[in-house]
Design a protein around this motif. Structure first.
Motif: not given
Length: 182
Positions: A115-118, A121-125, A131-133, A171-174
């Motif tokens: 759940v945390l990862l999801a 990921m949503n916040d990151f995206l 365009e990147q998304r 993403l890795r840094d985030y």
């Protein structure tokens, strides 16, 4: 037909819901499955199973984005079928995409970690440029080959690959910044 009307057909248990879903989203769902399976018969079965999955899920679920809901069902079914056919190895396109992400969400997480990862990921995206998304989702959600993404955008494959590389690094840094350990 609009998505709300199609969803209403599912809720009314009308068989017309399946034909309307196929008319509006059949080609998209076939493409999602084809990117993973690359076998015509498996793709057709997966798409038909997706309609059954949607039928069984509605009700009680009422998706806000029918397109995403159907794509997710199709993607999950295609990945399951790929795992079944290839036992310990996935198709080349899936393997390449997943290896690029380096074990992110490798199935060893608890429900809370998933759940945390999801959410991360949503916040990151959400923070990416559109365009990147699009590039990221086409590659890692729909398993599209880099060449296909490049053609879609009118870019070179090298440019798409470089964009994906930068986005993976971000993403890795985030994730590390947010306390998620890889």
């Amino acid at each position: 037909m609009e998505d709300e009307a199609i969803i209403a057909l599912y809720w009314a248990r009308s068989e017309e819901a399946i034909s309307e879903t196929d008319r509006k989203y059949g080609r998209l769902l076939a493409q999602v499955a084809r990117n993973i399976l690359q076998n015509r018969q498996d793709v057709e079965e997966c798409v038909n199973d997706s309609y059954l999955g949607a039928w069984n899920a509605m009700p009680p679920q009422r998706p806000t984005l029918l397109r995403s809901f159907l794509c997710r069902i199709t993607r999950n079914l295609a990945l399951d079928r790929s795992d079944y056919h290839h036992a310990a190895r996935r198709s080349v396109s899936c393997t390449a995409s997943l290896e690029e992400l380096d074990r992110l969400g490798d199935g060893r997480e608890s429900v809370e970690e998933e759940v945390l990862l999801a959410q991360l990921m949503n916040d990151f995206l959400a923070g990416l440029k559109p365009e990147q998304r699009v590039i990221f989702l086409r590659r890692y959600w729909f398993f599209q080959p880099v060449g296909e993404i490049a053609r879609f955008l009118g870019w070179t494959e090298n440019r798409v690959s470089a964009s994906l590389s930068r986005t993976r690094r971000k993403l890795r840094d985030y994730l590390e910044q947010e306390g998620y350990t890889l």
